[in-house]
Design an enzyme around this catalytic site. Sequence first.
Site, PDB file in Angstrom:
ATOM      1  N   ALA A   1      21.586 -14.495 -23.273  1.00 32.06           N
ATOM      2  CA  ALA A   1      21.609 -15.564 -24.283  1.00 32.06           C
ATOM      3  C   ALA A   1      22.313 -15.069 -25.537  1.00 32.06           C
ATOM      4  CB  ALA A   1      20.192 -16.010 -24.605  1.00 32.06           C
ATOM      5  N   ASN A   2      22.350 -15.873 -26.575  1.00 32.93           N
ATOM      6  CA  ASN A   2      22.908 -15.440 -27.862  1.00 32.93           C
ATOM      7  C   ASN A   2      22.097 -16.072 -28.988  1.00 32.93           C
ATOM      8  OD1 ASN A   2      24.192 -18.052 -28.668  1.00 32.93           O
ATOM      9  ND2 ASN A   2      25.318 -17.708 -26.771  1.00 32.93           N
ATOM     10  N   ARG A   3      22.480 -15.762 -30.224  1.00 28.73           N
ATOM     11  CA  ARG A   3      21.650 -16.148 -31.373  1.00 28.73           C
ATOM     12  C   ARG A   3      21.904 -17.547 -31.907  1.00 28.73           C
ATOM     13  NH1 ARG A   3      19.142 -11.579 -32.985  1.00 28.73           N
ATOM     14  NH2 ARG A   3      20.246  -9.612 -32.635  1.00 28.73           N
ATOM     15  N   SER A   4      22.700 -18.343 -31.226  1.00 28.47           N
ATOM     16  CA  SER A   4      22.983 -19.685 -31.753  1.00 28.47           C
ATOM     17  C   SER A   4      21.689 -20.510 -31.875  1.00 28.47           C
ATOM     18  CB  SER A   4      23.952 -20.409 -30.815  1.00 28.47           C
ATOM     19  OG  SER A   4      23.999 -21.770 -31.146  1.00 28.47           O
TER      20      SER A   4
ATOM     21  N   ALA B   1      27.577 -22.397 -28.525  1.00 25.58           N
ATOM     22  CA  ALA B   1      27.967 -20.993 -28.337  1.00 25.58           C
ATOM     23  C   ALA B   1      27.734 -20.691 -26.857  1.00 25.58           C
ATOM     24  CB  ALA B   1      27.127 -20.087 -29.222  1.00 25.58           C
TER      25      ALA B   1
END
Length: 409
Positions: free
Chosen positions: A209-212, A275
Amino acid sequence: MLATPRILLIIGGGIAAYKSLDLIRRLKERGAAVRVVMTSAAQHFITPLAAGALSHDTVFTELFDREAEQDVGHIRLSREADLVLVAPATADLMAKMAHGLADDLASAVLLANTRPVLLAPAMNPAMWANPATRRNAAQLAADGVRFVGPNAGAMAERGEDGPGRMAEPLEIADAAARLLAGEGPLTGRHVLVTSGPTHEPIDPVRYIANRSSGKQGHAIAAAAARAGARVTLVSGPVNLPDPFGVDVRRVESAREMLAAVEAALPADIAIFAAAVADWRAASEAGEKMKKDGGALPPLALIENPDILATIAHRGEGRPRLVIGFAAETQNVVAYAQAKRARKGCDWILANDVSARSGIAGGVMGGDSNAVHLITAAGVEAWPTASKGAVAERLVARIAASLDQPETSP
Ligand code: CTP
């Protein structure tokens, strides 16, 4: 529009209340029937007699008024309106609305109301900029309340300047007429927005995952809906409420996001704010991976489909305006210009996500954004603003570009 739209005008206590008398006239000129509620603070600035003389109706001021309660009552006051307009909307009235307080007639009417609400805020610029007012305004916008103004300019207090002046009566009357007509600059358009991160499964319990946070994409979807568009929001996993009046399709992975985007076409405008994870695990384990034997599990990655590039390079059914985002940590404009060409989109909104951007707490997950808009015509540097304000500006820019068919997008 309705033959004789009925507007309930709530006048709050601020010096701008004197302009509300002119507003009553402007609304009546447009064929509206106007009924007025005044707060007790408003009566320090103008009198119910003046408001009643202009509205040709009783002016209501008390929550517990035996005669008025029998006659009308605070529930019926809003039910008998097609639009509730609050002008001036003071910081205090906005705070009460945002928190559901109802300790006087104006706030009780607003809490019992089920009709569209338009606020014309007016207050000192420091009060408008105060984080509490920012939170309340954002909450009210998320609740579906519309705003006109405030405008920047000289204030009644000498030497004070900045956003806080109530919009002019003509502007407010026009905004009210547009709302009553159910129209905005994007009425009749279908806007497709992607937002949030994607989750790419590794095994049944793990994912990439990512921090969006989805804040910017969700704010754009909300702003487009307020501008009258039909909006489809394809969102990865986020911790945000669904924006008011938006059709939300929830997905997890990039491939699901692409499928949901393709299913939502045709669209006039597509804005890719998500993102999307660039890579996913080459193979998803069917069972949870165990750490037995001490050997590290191999994690091979393969590239995800590029949703923006896929849609931007479509021949038939390509949205007229395709907008991408670029998150860069250096050479922001040059990299984003190259990305615009490579992905085949019309516009790129580039943001600096490096620590150097100067945005406290960072852009990813934060509430502010500083962007460059890159179009075929050139580069526009937008000042640092809340993600809501960036969304409003983007929607206004889109509406303006659609109005110029020969040069657009
Ligand atoms: N995007 C997309 N699908 C992907 C990847 C990105 O739709 N699989 C979209 C994003 O929504 C955004 C833009 O493409 O609008 C961002 O491009 P991207 O290639 O993700 O940028 P970077 O990852 O920053 O690219 P690079 O690695 O070249 O810096």
